[in-house]
Design an enzyme around this catalytic site. Structure first.
Site, PDB file in Angstrom:
ATOM      1  N   MET A   1       0.857  -1.188   0.000  1.00 14.64           N
ATOM      2  CA  MET A   1       0.000   0.000   0.000  1.00 14.64           C
ATOM      3  C   MET A   1       0.890   1.234   0.000  1.00 14.64           C
ATOM      4  SD  MET A   1      -3.011  -1.152   2.685  1.00 14.64           S
ATOM      5  CE  MET A   1      -1.904  -1.970   3.846  1.00 14.64           C
TER       6      MET A   1
ATOM      7  N   CYS B   1      -3.851  -2.099  -9.317  1.00 20.50           N
ATOM      8  CA  CYS B   1      -4.078  -0.732  -8.848  1.00 20.50           C
ATOM      9  C   CYS B   1      -5.203  -0.075  -9.654  1.00 20.50           C
ATOM     10  CB  CYS B   1      -2.810   0.083  -8.977  1.00 20.50           C
ATOM     11  SG  CYS B   1      -2.987   1.783  -8.358  1.00 20.50           S
TER      12      CYS B   1
END
Length: 391
Positions: free
Chosen positions: A31, A115
Site C-alpha cells: 500500500m 491498482c
C-alpha cells in the site's frame, strides 16, 4: 489483551511460492505510503507472513531514483525481501527485475496489475492492463525470465477486470500460470468498483478452479481472522492477502497466524496497548526516515484515526495527534489518553481505510476498442512509462 476459545487443527499448510516457503499463508498487500520498512517491521513483530513493500515503478528503478531505492529498502533481518513492481513496458520491466535480481535486492517479486488509481490506469497500467492480453503476457514473461536467473519467484496481483463488462482475471490467471508465475492473487473487485461495495469472493473460487498448478491467493474484505477463515472455506484459496484490514491494527497478523495454525487466541487491545503500539510505530518511522523526526511524524499522522477507531478519545486530542510534530510530543499526547479504557468491541472492528463509491475507470483513449496493441498505442505506452514517477 487476548481472548481464547477451544483449540482446533491447522487450517492451511505453509504457502509455497516457487522454492520459497511462507509458514503463515498470509501476505501483506503493498500500500503506497503505508507499507514501508517501519510498518512492515511493526507487523512482523506481531505475526508471520509475507510482507510486501510499497509499489515501485520499473522506470524509477532503472533510473535508480532515490525514492525508488528507499521504497525497496529492507531491514537487514527482514526475510524474505518482497518487492512489488509496476510498469507498462516489457523491456523496462525486464530491466528493473534484472537489477533487483543481479544486485540481490529481493527474494520475491510481485507484479502489480491491480491498482485502480486513475493516475495509473489512465496510462494503461494497474487493473486495466490485463485487458491487453499480449502485453500482459509479455510483461509477465519478461519478469519471470529475468528473475529466474537468481531463482526468484514472481507473483501476479490483479483485479477481476476493468468493469463487469470487461472481466480479465480468468484469462490473466491462465496466462500468468503458463508464463511461470509462482502464484496469483486476486482482489475480488473490478477497477470500476474501486474500494466500494463487497468483494466478490466467488470470483476467487472461480480463479482457483481455473489456475491449478500454482497457489491462488484471495484479497478483499478481510477485516478479521474470522473473515480470512471464511474466505478460505468459501473459495478454497491457498492463502490470503490483507490490505486495509491491518491499517491501525498490526496485531491482526497475530490473529491471522493463530487462526491458520488452529489456535484460538485473538488480540483485543485496551487503549494502553494501542498507545504503546502507536509509539513503537513512531520510533520505527523515525529510524526509517533517517532521524528526520518531522517527516516521520507527518507520515504517522494518517494512521491515527485507524488506530483510535472505536475508542473514546475526544476530538481535541484526536486533532492534536493528527498534527503531532515530534516523538516527545507524541509520547506526551499518548500519555494523556484514558489509558485504562478496555477494548471497545465491535466499534473497533470492521472496514477501515479507503472505501468510497464506484468510479468510471480512467483508460487510455481507445483502450477498450480492442484487446490488441496497435503501434500507436505501443508508442504511447512507452511514453507513459517515462512519465510515471517511482512511489
Amino acid at each position: 489483551m487476548t481472548t481464547t476459545a477451544s483449540a482446533t487443527t491447522r487450517v492451511l499448510p505453509p504457502l509455497r511460492i516457487g522454492a520459497m516457503e511462507v509458514e503463515t499463508p498470509v501476505v501483506l498487500a503493498p500500500m503506497a505510503g503505508i507499507t514501508n520498512a517501519a510498518f512492515r517491521r511493526l507487523c512482523r513483530e506481531h505475526g508471520g507472513g509475507l510482507y510486501v513493500a510499497e509499489m515501485v515503478t520499473s522506470r524509477a528503478l532503472v533510473e535508480r531514483t532515490p525514492e525508488s531505492l528507499r521504497i525497496i529498502h529492507h531491514d537487514p533481518d527482514e526475510t524474505p525481501r518482497s518487492v512489488q513492481v509496476y510498469g507498462v513496458d516489457p523491456a523496462t520491466i525486464g530491466a528493473a527485475v534484472r537489477m533487483l535480481a543481479q544486485e540481490d535486492r529481493a527474494d520475491h517479486i510481485d507484479m502489480n496489475f491491480g491498482c485502480p488509481v486513475p493516475k495509473v490506469t489512465r496510462k494503461g497500467g494497474g487493473a486495466v492492463l490485463p485487458w491487453k492480453r499480449d502485453l500482459f503476457r509479455d510483461i509477465v514473461r519478461a519478469a519471470v525470465r529475468e528473475a529466474a536467473t537468481r531463482d526468484i519467484p514472481v507473483t501476479v496481483k490483479m483485479r477481476k477486470g476493468i468493469d463487469d463488462d470487461h472481466l480479465t482475471y480468468l484469462d490473466a490467471g491462465r496466462i500468468a500460470e503458463a508464463e511461470g508465475a509462482a502464484a496469483v492473487a486476486l482482489h475480488a473487485r473490478t477497477a470500476a468498483d474501486f474500494y466500494s461495495g463487497t468483494a466478490d469472493w466467488d470470483a476467487i473460487a472461480r480463479l482457483k478452479e481455473t489456475v491449478t498448478s500454482v497457489p491462488v491467493l484471495g484479497n478483499g474484505d478481510i477485516w478479521s481472522a474470522e473473515d480470512a477463515l471464511a474466505m478460505v472455506e468459501r473459495t478454497g484459496c491457498d492463502g490470503v492477502v490483507v490490505g486495509r484490514g491491518c491499517q491501525g491494527r498490526p496485531w491482526l497478523f497475530h490473529d491471522l497466524q493463530a487462526a491458520f495454525e488452529g489456535r484460538p487466541e485473538r488480540v483485543r487491545p485496551g487503549l494502553r496497548q494501542v498507545a504503546d503500539t502507536i509509539y513503537r510505530h513512531g520510533e520505527l518511522m523515525v529510524r526509517f526516515f533517517g532521524d528526520d523526526e518531522n517527516k516521520a511524524m507527518r507520515e504517522i499522522r494518517k494512521h491515527m484515526a485507524w488506530y483510535l477507531k472505536g475508542y473514546p478519545v475526544g476530538g481535541d486530542l484526536r486533532r492534536a495527534l493528527g498534527l503531532v510534530e515530534t516523538l516527545a510530543q507524541l509520547r506526551e499526547l499518548l500519555d494523556s489518553l484514558p489509558l485504562d479504557t478496555p477494548y471497545p468491541g465491535e466499534a473497533a472492528e470492521g472496514a477501515r481505510g479507503r472505501q468510497g463509491t464506484p468510479k468510471r475507470p480512467a483508460c487510455p483513449e481507445g483502450w477498450l476498442d480492442t484487446q490488441d496493441i496497435t503501434p500507436d498505442l505501443e508508442e504511447r505506452l512507452r511514453e507513459a512509462e517515462l512519465s510515471v514517477s517511482g512511489g
